[in-house]
Every structure is written in C-alpha cells, then in structure tokens.
Design an enzyme around this catalytic site. Structure first.
Site, PDB file in Angstrom:
ATOM      1  N   LYS A  92      43.454  39.499  36.885  1.00 63.35           N
ATOM      2  CA  LYS A  92      44.749  38.835  37.026  1.00 63.35           C
ATOM      3  C   LYS A  92      45.211  38.758  38.488  1.00 63.35           C
ATOM      4  CE  LYS A  92      45.705  38.986  32.336  1.00 63.35           C
ATOM      5  NZ  LYS A  92      44.737  39.874  31.774  1.00 63.35           N
TER       6      LYS A  92
HETATM    7  C1  LIG Z   1      44.130  39.599  30.539  1.00 56.61           C
HETATM    8  C2  LIG Z   1      42.784  40.142  30.360  1.00 56.61           C
HETATM    9  C3  LIG Z   1      41.862  39.505  29.548  1.00 56.61           C
HETATM   10  C4  LIG Z   1      42.192  38.271  28.755  1.00 56.61           C
HETATM   11  O1  LIG Z   1      42.478  37.152  29.560  1.00 56.61           O
HETATM   12  P1  LIG Z   1      43.235  35.885  28.971  1.00 56.61           P
HETATM   13  O2  LIG Z   1      43.483  35.020  30.148  1.00 56.61           O
HETATM   14  O3  LIG Z   1      44.494  36.391  28.344  1.00 56.61           O
HETATM   15  O4  LIG Z   1      42.341  35.278  27.975  1.00 56.61           O
HETATM   16  C5  LIG Z   1      40.579  40.042  29.497  1.00 56.61           C
HETATM   17  N1  LIG Z   1      40.254  41.174  30.163  1.00 56.61           N
HETATM   18  C6  LIG Z   1      41.132  41.828  30.940  1.00 56.61           C
HETATM   19  C7  LIG Z   1      40.716  43.071  31.632  1.00 56.61           C
HETATM   20  C8  LIG Z   1      42.424  41.329  31.075  1.00 56.61           C
HETATM   21  O5  LIG Z   1      43.290  41.968  31.863  1.00 56.61           O
END
Ligand SMILES: *Cc1c(COP(=O)(O)O)cnc(C)c1O
Length: 463
Positions: free
Chosen positions: A112
C-alpha cells in the site's frame, strides 16, 4: 482525459477533481472516460526506464497537464525517496517460471505504501495549490491505514482519521498505526470487523452534506489515483523480464481483497501490456473466487485467516470491473449495484460469465495450504513469503502452466505477519524499523460498532 462515474450520474471532471472526489457523488466509482492504449514501440522505449520515470510517463496520459511536468516529477521522486530499495519494487527470480515482485520496501513494509506515499504528497500539493482543507477518512484491514498515516503524518494542510477493526489487525499493523503521535492523525479502533468499518465509510461518503461539511477525502482503494499508481509496477515487472529475455505474455498472481491491486492489472492489460492470466488469489473469504468460477457475487461467512488483509467479503473495487464487463453500461451497473444492496447478490451467466473467466483465474487458498507454501519455499529456495504472498504463490501453482512465466506480488514483508510464520516454526529476524515499534506508546480511541459514536469522534477531530 475526463473522469466519469461507473453509475453515469456525475458530470465529467478533470484529474485533480477526480482525485479529490474519491467515491463518486452518485455512489459509483470514478474511472477515466477512456483507457489510453500504449503502442508496442512506446512499450519498447519504456523498457529501460527507472521506476520513477516510468511512473511519470504513465501518469502523463492521465493528468491532463493539470500538474506541470516538473511538479509531477518532483512529487514522484519525493514519494519513492522513502523506499529502502533503489528500484522501488525489485523483481526476484525464484525459478524459471516464477518471479516475485517485492512491493514491501516502503515505510510500512506492505504494498500500500507504493500508492499512498504518492497520494499523501499529492494531497499536500493540492491543499497548498488550491488552498483547500483536506480531511482524509478511511477504513483499513491493517495495511492501508498504516500506509496512509505514514503518507500524511506531520504534513501541512491535511488531517487523517483511520478506522480499524478492534484487535482484528496484526500486532505490527496495529503498532504501525497507533504509535504515531502527530496531531493530524486519529486512530479509531472499532469493535467490529473490517466490513463494518468499510460500511461506515461508504455511508459517510454517500452523505454528501456530511462529506462537504467536513471536507472529507478518501484514501482507500476506491480512489482512482491509487489504482493508477499500482498499475505502474505491472509495467515495471514486465520490463524487468522482457529486457533480459524474449518473453511473450506474463501472468500475474495477485493476493486480492478489495479487488484494487488486481484491477490495476486489468487496467494495465487494457492499456496494451502483454499480460497473460490475471490470477486472483484469495483466502477462505472467497467471494471473488466464487464469482469467477460460478458467476455469483455474494458475501459468504466471515473467516479470520492467516492473511487478515484479505479478510474481506465485499470488494469495494468490484464495481469498476462490472462497468467494463457490462460494456460500459452505467445504467446496468447502477441497477446491478441496487440489486446487490436489496438482494445481497449479483449473478452473471452465459457470455458474460465466459468473459469473466477469460479475464481472470482464481483460487481461494485454505489456511493449511498457505502455511505449507511458506514452509516449502523456505526450505527449497530459502525465500520467506508472508501469508498473503503465499496465497499468491499457491494460486500460481494451481493456475499458471509450467511453460508460462508468472510474477507473484509479494504484498507484505513476512515480519508484518510473524503470528503465521511462527506456526511453521521459522524464526525470522525483524527489520530494525519494525523491532523498534514494540517499545513505543500507542495512541488510539476504542469505539463501539455504532455510527453515532463514530460520527461524534469525527465531528470533534475534523472540527
Ligand atoms: C491490502 C492487501 C492486499 C489486498 O489488496 P487489494 O487491493 O485490497 O486487493 C493483499 N495483501 C496485503 C499484504 C495487503 O495489505
């Protein structure tokens, strides 16, 4: 480039307005009015670019010169200066058919950061340029909140409030969010699950008066800029392979919860990147797997798993895909979403289902298989996957052929989810940045799963 809503009831707007709108005012999601297609020659030229310069090229198709080139360049370079790897998202080969794209070298050790470091800077830029008050409100299953807070803390002109499900995020995630002492940060720990938190956010943003009164802006994956920022590393990963060996299409296996990261891949493919299979990896919370396999989009029972950032029943970006699936028919999207609200499910059949299955493959990975993958690859390749990435690897094993090339996204560093790593008796050394969190004081307010309480907190903080 204009931006429109999937439900078709919002006037076209430009890039910065689309960025500020987050969720569209008609309850839909913001999308570009058309997807630019990149020529093969351009793709070839992009092969040798650094991550930052590649991002600059891609964003230039979408920003309409609303951000002068030099400003955009500075925003991008500043955003990735906080990353611990000079390549931002380095690609590591595991064997002939499997590569791992490490997306966890930002401040909070999860993917993120890639989008949110940039968005934090962009919000601050817009706040200054337009003299706007910007109050960011978001919900998190753990990683988004931490990354958003790191992207915003201490910056002038912006405040941030993040809701997380009380005691349903990992210890490190909780510490990354709550050990931040800056005055422009508020953590609300809600006694409910992530979907409850997400639902509050959706309702608050759908209340246009409330949204305007408190100058609310979104930072979760409903913001199109976040989707776009994530598109960059699909291109980057592809080029790291194609510049060293002839490769046709490349598959991507993506640990998925809100359908955000994988939708970025769908976008990259529409833009002309030679993407093979888009493999949607989930855990026991497998609404998306059931959708791909059976055409039924319906929340199931909630499971707490080893990969909590994917413990999601309602995928907030799903509507973006519906828009393209229905041939850009916003009336149909609006009626399907209404049906979802009233009946709790959407069903797709016939040609449309075949189209879904041409666009995606999917596997919902069971907990024991997730742990087994962690153990197996650690033994065989000395590479330690976090449990989300392990779901991606398990889905790669199930869906990608031996003679195909697949990139699995490593969406988090294993130290973030040591609770699961311990279960397979692997001892890992924590990076110093994570180790240091355990000695810090936490700042958070615990609230009941009740809208009035929540609203009261927000009214005080954003006043
Ligand atoms: C947020 C997240 C996901 C999922 O991502 P999306 O964009 O919600 O599909 C997968 N793995 C980790 C470690 C995350 O933080």
């Amino acid at each position: 480039m204009d931006y429109i809503s999937t439900r078709g009831k919002v006037e076209k707007c430009g890039f910065i307005d689309a960025f500020l709108m987050g969720l569209a005012n008609d309850g839909g999601l913001v999308i570009p009015s058309e997807i630019p297609v990149i020529s093969e020659q351009k793709l070839k030229e992009w092969e040798s670019l650094s991550y930052q310069d590649l991002m600059l090229e891609i964003f230039s198709y979408f920003t309409n010169d609303e951000i002068p080139y030099e400003d955009l360049r500075k925003l991008i370079y500043d955003s990735y200066s906080t990353f611990r790897d000079e390549n931002v998202t380095p690609l590591k080969p595991i064997n002939d058919s499997l590569y791992v794209l490490e997306l966890f070298h930002g401040p909070t050790f999860a993917f993120k950061d890639v989008a949110l470091q940039f968005m934090g800077n962009l919000y601050s830029y817009v706040a200054t340029k337009r003299n706007e008050i910007i109050n960011i409100l978001g919900a998190t299953s753990g990683d988004t909140g931490a990354a958003a807070i790191q992207g915003v803390r201490g910056k002038e002109g912006i405040r941030i409030c993040i809701l997380h499900p009380h005691q349903k995020v990992s210890k490190v995630q909780e510490l990354q969010m709550t050990t931040v002492q800056d005055e422009n940060v508020l953590n609300l720990s809600v006694k409910g699950n992530f979907d409850d938190c997400q639902q509050f956010i959706k309702e608050l943003f759908a209340d246009v008066d409330f949204k305007h009164k408190y100058h609310l802006r979104a930072i979760n994956s409903i913001n199109f800029v976040r989707i776009l920022a994530q598109t960059v590393y699909y291109f980057y990963a592809y080029f790291q392979i194609s510049k060293t060996k002839p490769v046709g299409k490349v598959n991507f296996s993506v640990p998925t919860g809100n359908f955000g990261n994988i939708f970025s891949g769908y976008l990259a493919k529409q833009m002309g990147l030679p993407v093979g299979k888009l493999i949607l990896a989930t855990n026991e919370n497998n609404i998306l797997e059931r959708f791909v396999k059976e055409g039924v989009y319906m929340p199931g029972e909630f499971h707490s798993t080893y990969s909590p950032s994917m413990d999601i029943q309602i995928a907030s970006n799903f509507e973006r895909y519906l828009y393209y699936l229905t041939g850009k028919n916003s009336e149909k999207v609006a009626s399907l979403m209404n049906q979802f609200r009233s009946e709790g499910k959407i069903e797709i059949a016939g040609e449309e289902l075949l189209k879904v299955q041409a666009d995606f493959e999917s596997k919902g990975v069971q907990g024991k298989d997730c742990l087994q993958v962690i153990e197996k690859y650690y033994k065989q390749y000395s590479y330690l996957f976090d449990p989300h990435t392990a779901c991606g690897v398990s889905a790669y094993e199930a869906c990608s052929g031996d003679d195909e090339v697949c990139v699995v996204f490593a969406t988090a560093h294993p130290a973030k989810f040591n609770e699961s790593i311990e279960l397979v008796h692997i001892e890992q050394t924590f990076p110093l940045e994570i180790q240091g969190l355990f000695d810090k004081t936490q700042y958070q307010t615990v609230v009941d799963n009740e809208k009035q309480q929540l609203v009261k907190q927000l009214e005080t903080f954003f006043a």
